[in-house]
Write a protein that holds these residues in place. Sequence first.
Motif, PDB file in Angstrom:
ATOM      1  N   ASP A  88       0.865  -1.180   0.000  1.00 22.75           N
ATOM      2  CA  ASP A  88       0.000   0.000   0.000  1.00 22.75           C
ATOM      3  C   ASP A  88       0.903   1.232   0.000  1.00 22.75           C
ATOM      4  O   ASP A  88       1.002   1.949   0.987  1.00 22.75           O
ATOM      5  CB  ASP A  88      -0.914  -0.028   1.225  1.00 22.75           C
ATOM      6  N   ILE A  89       1.596   1.419  -1.136  1.00 26.22           N
ATOM      7  CA  ILE A  89       2.577   2.493  -1.248  1.00 26.22           C
ATOM      8  C   ILE A  89       2.251   3.316  -2.489  1.00 26.22           C
ATOM      9  O   ILE A  89       1.916   2.766  -3.538  1.00 26.22           O
ATOM     10  CB  ILE A  89       4.008   1.909  -1.362  1.00 26.22           C
ATOM     11  N   MET A  90       2.387   4.627  -2.366  1.00 23.76           N
ATOM     12  CA  MET A  90       2.216   5.517  -3.504  1.00 23.76           C
ATOM     13  C   MET A  90       3.592   5.862  -4.059  1.00 23.76           C
ATOM     14  O   MET A  90       4.529   6.129  -3.309  1.00 23.76           O
ATOM     15  CB  MET A  90       1.490   6.801  -3.091  1.00 23.76           C
ATOM     16  N   ILE A  91       3.694   5.850  -5.371  1.00 27.57           N
ATOM     17  CA  ILE A  91       4.933   6.211  -6.045  1.00 27.57           C
ATOM     18  C   ILE A  91       4.794   7.663  -6.497  1.00 27.57           C
ATOM     19  O   ILE A  91       3.821   8.025  -7.166  1.00 27.57           O
ATOM     20  CB  ILE A  91       5.194   5.296  -7.265  1.00 27.57           C
ATOM     21  N   VAL A  92       5.763   8.484  -6.116  1.00 31.17           N
ATOM     22  CA  VAL A  92       5.760   9.897  -6.495  1.00 31.17           C
ATOM     23  C   VAL A  92       6.620  10.047  -7.742  1.00 31.17           C
ATOM     24  O   VAL A  92       7.829   9.808  -7.706  1.00 31.17           O
ATOM     25  CB  VAL A  92       6.295  10.793  -5.357  1.00 31.17           C
ATOM     26  N   LYS A  93       5.984  10.399  -8.856  1.00 32.58           N
ATOM     27  CA  LYS A  93       6.659  10.522 -10.144  1.00 32.58           C
ATOM     28  C   LYS A  93       7.478  11.819 -10.200  1.00 32.58           C
ATOM     29  O   LYS A  93       7.328  12.695  -9.353  1.00 32.58           O
ATOM     30  CB  LYS A  93       5.629  10.518 -11.283  1.00 32.58           C
ATOM     31  N   LYS A  94       8.313  11.934 -11.224  1.00 25.89           N
ATOM     32  CA  LYS A  94       9.158  13.125 -11.385  1.00 25.89           C
ATOM     33  C   LYS A  94       8.338  14.417 -11.450  1.00 25.89           C
ATOM     34  O   LYS A  94       8.763  15.454 -10.965  1.00 25.89           O
ATOM     35  CB  LYS A  94      10.012  13.007 -12.652  1.00 25.89           C
ATOM     36  N   ASP A  95       7.150  14.335 -12.076  1.00 30.64           N
ATOM     37  CA  ASP A  95       6.305  15.528 -12.209  1.00 30.64           C
ATOM     38  C   ASP A  95       5.371  15.725 -11.008  1.00 30.64           C
ATOM     39  O   ASP A  95       4.421  16.490 -11.070  1.00 30.64           O
ATOM     40  CB  ASP A  95       5.494  15.457 -13.502  1.00 30.64           C
ATOM     41  N   LYS A  96       5.651  15.000  -9.917  1.00 29.10           N
ATOM     42  CA  LYS A  96       4.925  15.084  -8.639  1.00 29.10           C
ATOM     43  C   LYS A  96       3.574  14.371  -8.633  1.00 29.10           C
ATOM     44  O   LYS A  96       2.877  14.378  -7.628  1.00 29.10           O
ATOM     45  CB  LYS A  96       4.736  16.542  -8.177  1.00 29.10           C
ATOM     46  N   ARG A  97       3.186  13.735  -9.769  1.00 31.83           N
ATOM     47  CA  ARG A  97       1.970  12.916  -9.746  1.00 31.83           C
ATOM     48  C   ARG A  97       2.207  11.727  -8.833  1.00 31.83           C
ATOM     49  O   ARG A  97       3.338  11.283  -8.659  1.00 31.83           O
ATOM     50  CB  ARG A  97       1.621  12.386 -11.150  1.00 31.83           C
ATOM     51  N   ARG A  99      11.234   0.213   4.691  1.00 29.54           N
ATOM     52  CA  ARG A  99      11.374   1.674   4.748  1.00 29.54           C
ATOM     53  C   ARG A  99      10.242   2.289   5.557  1.00 29.54           C
ATOM     54  O   ARG A  99      10.419   3.315   6.190  1.00 29.54           O
ATOM     55  CB  ARG A  99      11.370   2.273   3.342  1.00 29.54           C
ATOM     56  N   GLY A 100       9.070   1.657   5.507  1.00 29.16           N
ATOM     57  CA  GLY A 100       7.942   2.110   6.304  1.00 29.16           C
ATOM     58  C   GLY A 100       7.315   3.413   5.838  1.00 29.16           C
ATOM     59  O   GLY A 100       6.586   4.052   6.590  1.00 29.16           O
ATOM     60  N   GLU A 101       7.574   3.804   4.604  1.00 24.73           N
ATOM     61  CA  GLU A 101       7.031   5.059   4.089  1.00 24.73           C
ATOM     62  C   GLU A 101       5.812   4.791   3.222  1.00 24.73           C
ATOM     63  O   GLU A 101       5.758   3.801   2.506  1.00 24.73           O
ATOM     64  CB  GLU A 101       8.103   5.792   3.269  1.00 24.73           C
ATOM     65  N   LYS A 102       4.853   5.686   3.263  1.00 25.17           N
ATOM     66  CA  LYS A 102       3.642   5.550   2.448  1.00 25.17           C
ATOM     67  C   LYS A 102       3.857   6.062   1.032  1.00 25.17           C
ATOM     68  O   LYS A 102       3.127   5.709   0.114  1.00 25.17           O
ATOM     69  CB  LYS A 102       2.466   6.306   3.092  1.00 25.17           C
ATOM     70  N   GLU A 103       4.862   6.934   0.848  1.00 27.91           N
ATOM     71  CA  GLU A 103       5.182   7.468  -0.473  1.00 27.91           C
ATOM     72  C   GLU A 103       6.665   7.272  -0.745  1.00 27.91           C
ATOM     73  O   GLU A 103       7.495   7.541   0.121  1.00 27.91           O
ATOM     74  CB  GLU A 103       4.828   8.947  -0.566  1.00 27.91           C
ATOM     75  N   VAL A 104       6.974   6.801  -1.958  1.00 26.91           N
ATOM     76  CA  VAL A 104       8.361   6.544  -2.346  1.00 26.91           C
ATOM     77  C   VAL A 104       8.596   7.231  -3.689  1.00 26.91           C
ATOM     78  O   VAL A 104       7.786   7.071  -4.610  1.00 26.91           O
ATOM     79  CB  VAL A 104       8.624   5.025  -2.480  1.00 26.91           C
ATOM     80  N   PRO A 105       9.690   7.978  -3.821  1.00 28.18           N
ATOM     81  CA  PRO A 105       9.981   8.611  -5.113  1.00 28.18           C
ATOM     82  C   PRO A 105      10.276   7.563  -6.186  1.00 28.18           C
ATOM     83  O   PRO A 105      10.961   6.574  -5.921  1.00 28.18           O
ATOM     84  CB  PRO A 105      11.232   9.453  -4.840  1.00 28.18           C
ATOM     85  N   SER A 106       9.764   7.796  -7.386  1.00 35.43           N
ATOM     86  CA  SER A 106      10.006   6.854  -8.489  1.00 35.43           C
ATOM     87  C   SER A 106      11.505   6.741  -8.773  1.00 35.43           C
ATOM     88  O   SER A 106      11.974   5.695  -9.197  1.00 35.43           O
ATOM     89  CB  SER A 106       9.256   7.286  -9.748  1.00 35.43           C
TER      90      SER A 106
END
Length: 150
Positions: A47-56, A97-104
Amino acid sequence: MKCPRCKDIETKVIDTRVIEDGFTIRRRRECNKCGYRFTTYEKIELDIMIVKKDKRREPYNREKLLAGIRKACHKRPISEEKIRKFIHELELDLIQRGEKEVPSQYIGERVIGALKKWDKVAYIRFASVYKEFKDVNEFIDQIKELGHVK
């Protein structure tokens, strides 16, 4: 679990095994109605969101990552098992890592690092998309960096 053959909902588990370092369960099932046997797998869902380069932001998608790596490795001497093991280890890392958002970029750099060790052609294929090469000179520069062209 529905039987894939007759679609009856009454099935029983006849064998359960823990695989992939305990993070996946493999179950052999049998349909109570037609007797058909089949295998199912139970995995941890990230249940992780990937943060794209354009912040999407988009949900982590194992199949999308697997498809990208497979394209880079197409007709190269890299086994499916090796790719799946890498993705499994990456997912364990993401969980730890335990983070909900991870940079792509984090995932991209991990993939690039693995491909560079495994196979230079697969690395260049992936890098050309990941690093968004604009022209042939960027390919040449990357190949020179690998030490294959003087």
